[in-house]
Scaffold this motif. Structure first.
Motif, PDB file in Angstrom:
ATOM      1  N   GLY A 160       0.791  -1.218   0.000  1.00 15.13           N
ATOM      2  CA  GLY A 160       0.000   0.000   0.000  1.00 15.13           C
ATOM      3  C   GLY A 160       0.821   1.264   0.000  1.00 15.13           C
ATOM      4  O   GLY A 160       1.995   1.289  -0.353  1.00 15.13           O
ATOM      5  N   ALA A 161       0.175   2.370   0.427  1.00 13.15           N
ATOM      6  CA  ALA A 161       0.799   3.689   0.433  1.00 13.15           C
ATOM      7  C   ALA A 161      -0.041   4.606   1.307  1.00 13.15           C
ATOM      8  O   ALA A 161      -1.155   4.266   1.719  1.00 13.15           O
ATOM      9  N   ALA A 198      -4.053  -1.558   0.050  1.00 13.30           N
ATOM     10  CA  ALA A 198      -4.691  -0.742   1.076  1.00 13.30           C
ATOM     11  C   ALA A 198      -3.934   0.547   1.291  1.00 13.30           C
ATOM     12  O   ALA A 198      -2.724   0.551   1.507  1.00 13.30           O
ATOM     13  N   LEU A 199      -4.650   1.640   1.213  1.00 11.88           N
ATOM     14  CA  LEU A 199      -4.105   2.935   1.577  1.00 11.88           C
ATOM     15  C   LEU A 199      -4.337   3.146   3.069  1.00 11.88           C
ATOM     16  O   LEU A 199      -5.264   2.575   3.648  1.00 11.88           O
ATOM     17  N   THR A 200      -3.484   3.948   3.709  1.00 11.00           N
ATOM     18  CA  THR A 200      -3.580   4.116   5.151  1.00 11.00           C
ATOM     19  C   THR A 200      -4.964   4.623   5.559  1.00 11.00           C
ATOM     20  O   THR A 200      -5.596   5.397   4.848  1.00 11.00           O
ATOM     21  N   GLY A 201      -5.396   4.172   6.717  1.00 10.90           N
ATOM     22  CA  GLY A 201      -6.729   4.485   7.195  1.00 10.90           C
ATOM     23  C   GLY A 201      -7.735   3.408   6.852  1.00 10.90           C
ATOM     24  O   GLY A 201      -8.825   3.381   7.408  1.00 10.90           O
ATOM     25  N   GLY A 202      -7.368   2.501   5.927  1.00 11.60           N
ATOM     26  CA  GLY A 202      -8.258   1.388   5.609  1.00 11.60           C
ATOM     27  C   GLY A 202      -9.063   1.566   4.346  1.00 11.60           C
ATOM     28  O   GLY A 202     -10.193   1.077   4.245  1.00 11.60           O
ATOM     29  N   LEU A 203      -8.514   2.248   3.343  1.00 15.12           N
ATOM     30  CA  LEU A 203      -9.202   2.438   2.061  1.00 15.12           C
ATOM     31  C   LEU A 203      -8.523   1.569   1.009  1.00 15.12           C
ATOM     32  O   LEU A 203      -7.348   1.768   0.696  1.00 15.12           O
TER      33      LEU A 203
END
Length: 434
Positions: free
Chosen positions: A64-65, A96-101
Motif C-alpha cells: 500500500g501507500a 490498502a491505503l492508510t486508514g483502511g481504504l
C-alpha cells in the motif's frame, strides 16, 4: 541502600502497569493504520488512453501507500484533463491505503508498458509503509527502469525515501516529512536532504515535504509541464488555499514539541476510541476521501473503516472497494463528497463534511477538534503539514481522560508495591515473634 532499592521498586511498579497496558494499545493503534486489503475485488475498469497527452502514473506498493500522498496528486493531475492519469502496481489485486481504504490499481507495470510502449512521462511516488524493506523491491526496480527511460519523478512525503532506496537520489537535493528527515539523513547519506521548504526541484526529480506539501509539489509539476494558468486552475478546483505561483515558499521547519505528547496519550490510552464508518459513493472526490481517512487516521484517536454496498468509481475514475457492507458496530457514519447519496440504513448520526465551502480537510479537522480535542487536531494538522492559523478549531483543549489513565495506573502500581512491602514486613515481624 534498602531505602534506595525500595524507591526503585516503587518507580518500576509505577511504570509497569501503564507500560503493560499502553504498549499493546500503541501496537494495536498503529496496526489499524497499517495498510491491509481484505476480500476479493473486481478487476479495474478498462482505461482510456489518449496518445496525444503525457502519461502520469501514481505507483503504489504491494503493502500500500499513504492515502493523501496517493490521492491528492492523482486528483490534481486528473482535474487538469491534460494527462492520462493511472495508478500502477506490480499486480492489480487491491492494495490498502492508510486508514483502511482499499484501491484497485488501474494497471500493472507490464500493462503500462503495453499501453504506452515505454516509460511514463511522470511517476508520482507516495510514502509506503515498508520503505527500505525487501518488499519494496518490485517498486524500486521498476522506478530504476522508469528513471533510465527519462521519466520525471515526483516523490511525496516519505516517498523520497522510496526513491532514495532505489539509488535515484544520490548526489541530489531532496526533502521529505519533517518527522523522519533525521532518519533518512542517516540511512541515505548520499542525498542532500533539505529542510524548511514544501518542495525541492532538482531537475528530473522533484520531492515534497510532508503529506499535503505534495499538493504544492504537484501544482509545481503542472506549472512546469502544462503552464502557470493550468496550475492556478487546478488549485482553484481543489480549493487549495496555499497555492504560491512564485515557487516553493519557505516554511518553518516543524519539530516535536511538548504538546505533541497528545498522540502518545491517544495511541496508548485511547482504549475507547470511536470507530467511524466512511461510506464509499460513486463520484466522490479523491481528496475528499483522503481528507477523512488521513485526518482521523493520523490522529490515532479515531479508527475508520470503509463501508458500502460494492465497488465505487471516484470522480476521476479510481476503483475502491469497501471492507464492510453495513454500519454494524460503528459509532457514526461519515459520507465524504458533495454528491447527494443516501447514507446506509440504520446509521445515526450521519455526517456530510463536504457540503460546505473550503478545502476538504478543513471540515474534517474541525470535526476532529470538536469530537476529540483541539490538541489532537493541531497535532494532526502538523503531521499533515497543513497550516491551520486561519482555521477555527473548537472543542475540549486536551484529551484529559487519556492523560489521567496512565497517572491512575501509576498510582495503582505504587499502591500495589506498597502493599507488597507491607506484606513482606508483616511476614518478617511474624517470624521474629515466633
Amino acid at each position: 541502600m534498602r531505602a534506595l532499592l525500595r524507591v526503585l521498586v516503587l518507580v518500576l511498579a509505577a511504570v509497569a502497569l501503564p507500560a503493560a497496558l499502553g504498549i499493546p494499545a500503541v501496537v494495536g493503534a498503529l496496526a489499524l493504520n497499517e495498510p491491509r486489503a481484505d476480500g476479493i475485488a473486481p478487476p479495474p475498469a478498462p482505461v482510456e488512453h489518449d496518445p496525444t497527452k503525457p502519461t502520469a502514473v501514481v505507483v503504489v506498493g504491494d503493502n500500500g501507500a499513504v492515502v493523501s500522498d496517493t490521492l491528492a496528486p492523482y486528483e490534481i493531475l486528473g482535474s487538469t484533463k491534460a494527462f492520462n492519469v493511472y495508478t500502477v502496481a506490480s499486480d492489480t489485486r487491491p492494495v490498502a491505503l492508510t486508514g483502511g481504504l482499499d484501491l484497485v490499481p488501474d494497471l500493472t507495470f507490464g500493462g503500462l508498458e503495453d499501453l504506452v510502449g515505454g516509460p511514463a512521462d511522470l511517476v508520482v511516488v507516495p510514502a509506503m509503509p515498508d520503505v527500505g524493506r525487501p518488499t519494496t523491491k518490485p517498486v524500486t526496480d521498476w522506478l530504476q527502469g522508469q528513471a533510465n527511460g527519462g521519466a520525471l519523478m515526483l516523490s511525496v512525503c516519505n516517498g523520497a525515501a522510496v526513491v532514495a532506496s532505489a539509488g535515484l537520489l544520490d548526489g541530489r537535493r531532496a526533502t521529505a516529512h519533517w518527522l523522519r528527515l533525521a532518519e533518512w539523513e542517516d540511512t541515505y547519506p548520499a542525498v542532500d536532504w533539505v529542510r524548511g521548504t514544501r518542495y525541492v526541484d532538482d531537475g528530473d526529480v522533484v520531492s515534497t515535504a510532508g503529506i499535503l506539501s505534495g499538493i504544492d509539489g504537484t501544482l509545481h509539476i503542472v506549472d512546469r509541464l502544462i503552464g502557470a494558468d493550468a496550475a492556478a486552475e487546478a488549485a482553484r478546483a481543489i480549493k487549495w488555499p496555499h497555492f504560491d505561483p512564485d515557487g516553493a515558499a519557505p516554511m518553518e521547519q516543524a519539530q516535536l514539541a511538548t504538546s505533541d505528547a497528545v498522540v502518545a496519550f491517544n495511541s496508548a490510552f485511547g482504549w475507547d476510541r470511536p470507530r467511524i464508518g466512511v461510506q464509499l459513493t460513486d463520484g466522490v472526490g479523491e481528496i475528499e476521501l483522503a481528507s477523512v481517512f488521513d485526518t482521523y487516521g493520523q490522529s490515532l484517536a479515531i479508527d475508520t473503516v470503509a463501508v458500502g454496498t460494492g465497488p465505487v468509481r471516484s470522480r476521476h475514475g479510481l476503483t475502491f472497494v469497501p471492507r464492510a457492507g453495513t454500519g454494524a458496530g460503528l459509532d457514526r457514519l461519515v459520507v465524504p463528497g458533495t454528491t447527494d447519496h443516501e447514507a446506509l440504513p440504520g446509521m445515526d448520526p450521519v455526517q456530510h463534511p463536504h457540503h460546505g465551502p473550503g478545502f476538504a480537510f478543513d471540515a474534517v479537522l474541525q470535526d476532529l477538534a470538536r469530537t476529540t480535542d483541539v490538541a489532537t487536531a493541531q497535532w494532526t494538522a502538523k503531521v499533515l503539514e497543513y497550516p491551520v492559523d486561519d482555521l477555527t478549531l473548537e472543542g475540549p483543549a486536551w484529551p484529559w481522560a487519556e492523560t489521567f489513565r496512565p497517572l491512575a495506573l501509576a498510582l495503582l502500581g505504587v499502591f500495589i508495591g506498597l502493599g507488597v512491602f507491607a506484606l513482606l514486613r508483616r511476614k518478617r515481624e511474624t517470624r521474629r515473634t515466633r
